[in-house]
Write a protein that holds these residues in place. Structure first.
Motif, PDB file in Angstrom:
ATOM      1  N   ASP A  53      -2.342   9.017 -10.715  1.00 57.41           N
ATOM      2  CA  ASP A  53      -2.216   7.804 -11.513  1.00 57.41           C
ATOM      3  C   ASP A  53      -1.182   7.069 -12.678  1.00 57.41           C
ATOM      4  OD1 ASP A  53      -4.888   8.188 -11.145  1.00 57.41           O
ATOM      5  OD2 ASP A  53      -5.595   8.335 -13.352  1.00 57.41           O
TER       6      ASP A  53
ATOM      7  N   ASP B  90       1.109  -1.127   0.005  1.00 55.36           N
ATOM      8  CA  ASP B  90       0.330   0.114  -0.148  1.00 55.36           C
ATOM      9  C   ASP B  90       0.709   1.287  -0.014  1.00 55.36           C
ATOM     10  OD1 ASP B  90      -3.479   0.727   0.970  1.00 55.36           O
ATOM     11  OD2 ASP B  90      -1.464   1.922   1.529  1.00 55.36           O
ATOM     12  N   ILE B  91       0.885   1.747  -0.818  1.00 54.32           N
ATOM     13  CA  ILE B  91       1.520   3.343  -1.283  1.00 54.32           C
ATOM     14  C   ILE B  91       1.271   4.077   0.340  1.00 54.32           C
ATOM     15  CG2 ILE B  91       1.962   5.874  -1.915  1.00 54.32           C
ATOM     16  CD1 ILE B  91       0.559   3.902  -4.591  1.00 54.32           C
ATOM     17  N   ASP B  92       1.916   4.938   0.910  1.00 58.13           N
ATOM     18  CA  ASP B  92       1.679   5.706   2.548  1.00 58.13           C
ATOM     19  C   ASP B  92       1.006   7.363   1.352  1.00 58.13           C
ATOM     20  OD1 ASP B  92       2.793   2.971   3.464  1.00 58.13           O
ATOM     21  OD2 ASP B  92       5.477   3.847   2.827  1.00 58.13           O
ATOM     22  N   HIS B  93       0.404   7.679   2.980  1.00 56.02           N
ATOM     23  CA  HIS B  93      -0.042   8.548   2.523  1.00 56.02           C
ATOM     24  C   HIS B  93      -0.318   9.135   1.282  1.00 56.02           C
ATOM     25  CE1 HIS B  93       1.268   9.434   6.582  1.00 56.02           C
ATOM     26  NE2 HIS B  93       2.165   8.808   6.419  1.00 56.02           N
ATOM     27  N   PHE B  94      -1.139   8.428   1.121  1.00 51.68           N
ATOM     28  CA  PHE B  94      -1.511   8.325  -0.973  1.00 51.68           C
ATOM     29  C   PHE B  94      -2.485  10.022  -1.488  1.00 51.68           C
ATOM     30  CE2 PHE B  94      -3.554   7.037  -5.284  1.00 51.68           C
ATOM     31  CZ  PHE B  94      -2.311   7.234  -6.013  1.00 51.68           C
ATOM     32  N   LYS B  95      -2.843   9.663  -0.478  1.00 54.35           N
ATOM     33  CA  LYS B  95      -3.934  10.519  -0.323  1.00 54.35           C
ATOM     34  C   LYS B  95      -3.458  11.754  -0.308  1.00 54.35           C
ATOM     35  CE  LYS B  95      -8.531  11.708   1.641  1.00 54.35           C
ATOM     36  NZ  LYS B  95      -8.768  13.654   1.585  1.00 54.35           N
TER      37      LYS B  95
ATOM     38  N   GLY C  30      -7.392   0.907  -6.200  1.00 51.89           N
ATOM     39  CA  GLY C  30      -6.695   2.066  -5.562  1.00 51.89           C
ATOM     40  C   GLY C  30      -5.435   2.346  -5.543  1.00 51.89           C
ATOM     41  N   GLU C  31      -4.734   2.420  -4.357  1.00 56.19           N
ATOM     42  CA  GLU C  31      -3.391   2.393  -4.679  1.00 56.19           C
ATOM     43  C   GLU C  31      -2.876   0.851  -3.319  1.00 56.19           C
ATOM     44  OE1 GLU C  31      -4.896   3.186  -0.849  1.00 56.19           O
ATOM     45  OE2 GLU C  31      -3.297   4.211  -0.441  1.00 56.19           O
TER      46      GLU C  31
ATOM     47  N   LYS D 282       2.179  -0.067   8.360  1.00 56.22           N
ATOM     48  CA  LYS D 282       1.074   0.936   8.944  1.00 56.22           C
ATOM     49  C   LYS D 282       1.121   2.148   9.888  1.00 56.22           C
ATOM     50  CE  LYS D 282       0.036   1.689   4.519  1.00 56.22           C
ATOM     51  NZ  LYS D 282       0.369   3.045   3.477  1.00 56.22           N
TER      52      LYS D 282
ATOM     53  N   LEU E 254       0.827   5.315  -9.511  1.00 58.61           N
ATOM     54  CA  LEU E 254       0.692   4.811  -9.643  1.00 58.61           C
ATOM     55  C   LEU E 254       1.076   3.436 -10.845  1.00 58.61           C
ATOM     56  CD1 LEU E 254      -2.761   4.768  -9.314  1.00 58.61           C
ATOM     57  CD2 LEU E 254      -1.538   3.868  -7.501  1.00 58.61           C
TER      58      LEU E 254
ATOM     59  N   HIS F  32      -4.858  14.381  -9.662  1.00 55.28           N
ATOM     60  CA  HIS F  32      -5.497  13.072  -9.698  1.00 55.28           C
ATOM     61  C   HIS F  32      -3.964  12.537 -10.457  1.00 55.28           C
ATOM     62  CE1 HIS F  32      -8.273  10.359  -7.423  1.00 55.28           C
ATOM     63  NE2 HIS F  32      -8.502  12.099  -6.789  1.00 55.28           N
TER      64      HIS F  32
ATOM     65  N   ASN G 152      -2.514  12.734  -3.625  1.00 54.57           N
ATOM     66  CA  ASN G 152      -3.338  13.106  -4.615  1.00 54.57           C
ATOM     67  C   ASN G 152      -4.253  14.761  -4.200  1.00 54.57           C
ATOM     68  OD1 ASN G 152      -4.038  11.379  -6.301  1.00 54.57           O
ATOM     69  ND2 ASN G 152      -5.352  10.140  -4.846  1.00 54.57           N
TER      70      ASN G 152
ATOM     71  N   ARG H 227       5.661   3.097   9.096  1.00 55.26           N
ATOM     72  CA  ARG H 227       5.192   2.759   7.371  1.00 55.26           C
ATOM     73  C   ARG H 227       6.362   2.941   7.005  1.00 55.26           C
ATOM     74  NH1 ARG H 227       0.709   6.872   8.172  1.00 55.26           N
ATOM     75  NH2 ARG H 227      -0.682   6.523   7.704  1.00 55.26           N
TER      76      ARG H 227
ATOM     77  N   ARG I  61      -2.783  -5.523  -9.188  1.00 58.67           N
ATOM     78  CA  ARG I  61      -3.697  -4.293  -8.735  1.00 58.67           C
ATOM     79  C   ARG I  61      -4.485  -4.414  -8.315  1.00 58.67           C
ATOM     80  NH1 ARG I  61      -5.605   1.413 -10.800  1.00 58.67           N
ATOM     81  NH2 ARG I  61      -5.496   2.645  -9.129  1.00 58.67           N
TER      82      ARG I  61
HETATM   83  N1  LIG Z   1      -5.027   9.215  -8.694  1.00 58.26           N
HETATM   84  C1  LIG Z   1      -5.901   7.687  -8.226  1.00 58.26           C
HETATM   85  N2  LIG Z   1      -6.347   7.708  -6.884  1.00 58.26           N
HETATM   86  C2  LIG Z   1      -6.677   6.972  -6.220  1.00 58.26           C
HETATM   87  C3  LIG Z   1      -7.202   6.303  -6.650  1.00 58.26           C
HETATM   88  N3  LIG Z   1      -7.701   4.946  -6.621  1.00 58.26           N
HETATM   89  C4  LIG Z   1      -7.730   5.873  -4.806  1.00 58.26           C
HETATM   90  N4  LIG Z   1      -7.689   6.672  -4.912  1.00 58.26           N
HETATM   91  C5  LIG Z   1      -7.001   7.244  -3.713  1.00 58.26           C
HETATM   92  O1  LIG Z   1      -6.115   6.453  -2.826  1.00 58.26           O
HETATM   93  C6  LIG Z   1      -6.053   7.723  -1.556  1.00 58.26           C
HETATM   94  C7  LIG Z   1      -6.298   6.063  -0.520  1.00 58.26           C
HETATM   95  O2  LIG Z   1      -6.372   7.124   0.743  1.00 58.26           O
HETATM   96  P1  LIG Z   1      -5.562   6.498   1.720  1.00 58.26           P
HETATM   97  O3  LIG Z   1      -6.830   4.608   2.039  1.00 58.26           O
HETATM   98  O4  LIG Z   1      -6.281   7.464   2.721  1.00 58.26           O
HETATM   99  O5  LIG Z   1      -4.216   6.129   2.691  1.00 58.26           O
HETATM  100  P2  LIG Z   1      -3.630   7.090   2.373  1.00 58.26           P
HETATM  101  O6  LIG Z   1      -3.007   8.635   1.841  1.00 58.26           O
HETATM  102  O7  LIG Z   1      -2.432   5.898   1.696  1.00 58.26           O
HETATM  103  O8  LIG Z   1      -2.959   6.761   3.683  1.00 58.26           O
HETATM  104  P3  LIG Z   1      -1.444   5.220   4.312  1.00 58.26           P
HETATM  105  O9  LIG Z   1      -2.409   4.349   3.764  1.00 58.26           O
HETATM  106  O10 LIG Z   1      -2.739   4.993   5.418  1.00 58.26           O
HETATM  107  O11 LIG Z   1      -0.972   5.473   4.582  1.00 58.26           O
HETATM  108  C8  LIG Z   1      -7.722   8.284  -1.507  1.00 58.26           C
HETATM  109  O12 LIG Z   1      -7.370   9.119  -1.901  1.00 58.26           O
HETATM  110  C9  LIG Z   1      -8.527   7.545  -3.299  1.00 58.26           C
HETATM  111  O13 LIG Z   1      -9.340   8.584  -3.873  1.00 58.26           O
HETATM  112  C10 LIG Z   1      -6.906   5.385  -8.354  1.00 58.26           C
HETATM  113  O14 LIG Z   1      -7.063   5.133  -9.590  1.00 58.26           O
HETATM  114  N5  LIG Z   1      -6.004   7.103  -8.961  1.00 58.26           N
END
Ligand SMILES: Nc1nc2c(ncn2[C@@H]2O[C@H](COP(=O)(O)OP(=O)(O)OP(=O)(O)O)[C@@H](O)[C@H]2O)c(=O)[nH]1
Length: 354
Positions: free
Chosen positions: A231, A214-219, A256-257, A323, A234, A227, A222, A327, A253
């Protein structure tokens, strides 16, 4: 030698190819169909793959004397593959992308080598050995069957892969995991392929592993960059996965992430270092605009008694621990249980996945 075009075996082989949804069965149908249609001495499908930067060829399915004589398990690929450069006839077929014919008077047969392409690149070879020379019309029929096979393979590929990253999609995960679990049944393996079971017993420390990434702090990525950059991360992560893991490892995959890896059999220490190497590769990679990205990874052993829900749950629990504890780290479920950092899950659960 001329083919009988109204031959029911020609139609039968086309029907058999297009009704398959499993890659292995599709390959068998192709080889068997051609073997029966042209009444060959033997027909073999060879696949091309890259290992340690080298192109290697290995036979996956062969029909001879009316039966399938060889069906490779992906985990024994490396033992049976040979470098493309060691086989001039395969090299020439690869280079020119054209079918080749060899007359072999000493064996009283004619040998044909057909390249099989995927998106323009040669990815496999079909070898046909026949008692007589095949006429032009017969060769056209063979090329036609190969085109049907390639088109069908592309449809299958499309339905099995994630459109953004090109990795396997979640839909195919269950099938792949169930195949691994079925392969862990020692009695069946011993009955069908004694050589395989001998090899497995030699390698009793070699186990299958599942890793959840799982990607860390992916939110944040974005939110900060948008986005499109998310992407791009990813996509690049999927590329790093392909570069970090081996040909036999299955990369998914999950949406999501979240990504999943099914590692080909190896010892614990090796699994740990492979996952760790991937984590480091991501940490050291410069993602355009975004800069540094890290991943957390949890992994577990795939055991015979498990079902997909249990295996995934264990790897996910190790990921959750990673996590919660800083992380950018790799955690093994078994080691966390051993050290008392997490409690063992109830593996007798009967929940059905999905
Ligand atoms: N760009 C993009 N973002 C995506 C996709 N699928 C999911 N996401 C985003 O991935 C993010 C996942 O966030 P969280 O589950 O809160 O986790 P996180 O921010 O990675 O935090 P941790 O996992 O706790 O390190 C959200 O902002 C989703 O909108 C996608 O196909 N493309």
């Amino acid at each position: 030698m001329s083919l009988v075009y109204s031959s029911p075996s020609l139609l039968k082989s086309i029907i058999a190819i297009t009704e398959q949804r499993d890659r292995g069965k599709l390959e068998s149908s192709l080889v068997r169909g051609l073997f029966e249609t042209i009444r060959a001495r033997h027909v073999t499908l060879h696949k091309l793959f890259q290992a340690d930067g080298e192109d290697r060829v290995f036979a996956v399915v062969e029909f001879s004397n009316g039966r399938q004589v060889q069906l490779q398990d992906e985990d024994i690929v490396f033992e049976n593959g040979y470098p493309l450069s060691d086989r001039p006839e395969f090299s020439a077929c690869y280079r020119d992308g054209q079918p080749l014919t060899f007359e072999q008077p000493e064996r009283k047969c004619f040998r044909y080598l057909y390249p099989i392409r995927k998106r323009g690149s040669v990815m496999a070879f079909l070898e046909i050995n026949h008692d007589a020379a095949l006429d032009e019309a017969s060769q056209r029929v063979i090329s036609g069957i190969l085109s049907i096979y390639c088109n069908f393979l592309e449809i299958l590929d499309y339905s099995e892969h994630d459109t953004l990253t090109g990795l396997l999609n979640r839909k195919t995960f269950d099938t792949n995991l169930l195949k691994i679990l079925a392969g862990l049944q020692p009695s069946e393996a011993a009955k069908v392929r004694p050589t395989l079971s001998r090899r497995r017993s030699r390698q009793s420390d070699f186990k299958h592993w599942m890793g959840v990434i799982d990607i860390d702090h992916f939110k944040r990525i974005n939110d900060q960059f948008g986005h499109l950059y998310g992407d791009e991360v990813l996509l690049l992560l999927a590329r790093l996965m392909r570069e970090s893991f081996r040909f036999q490892d299955k990369l998914f995959r999950f949406g999501g992430e979240e990504f999943v890896v099914l590692l080909a059999p190896t010892e614990f220490s090796n699994a740990l270092s492979v996952f760790e190497r991937f984590r480091q590769n991501v940490e050291e990679f410069h993602f355009p605009q975004v800069g540094r990205v890290t991943v957390s990874l949890g992994f577990t052993e795939i055991q015979l008694i498990d079902n997909p829900t249990v295996v995934f749950g264990q790897a996910d629990e190790a990921l959750y621990f990673a996590k919660q504890n800083g992380r950018n780290r790799v955690c093994s479920y078994e080691k966390l249980v051993e050290s008392g950092e997490i409690e063992s899950q109830d593996t007798t659960s009967n929940i059905v996945f999905f």
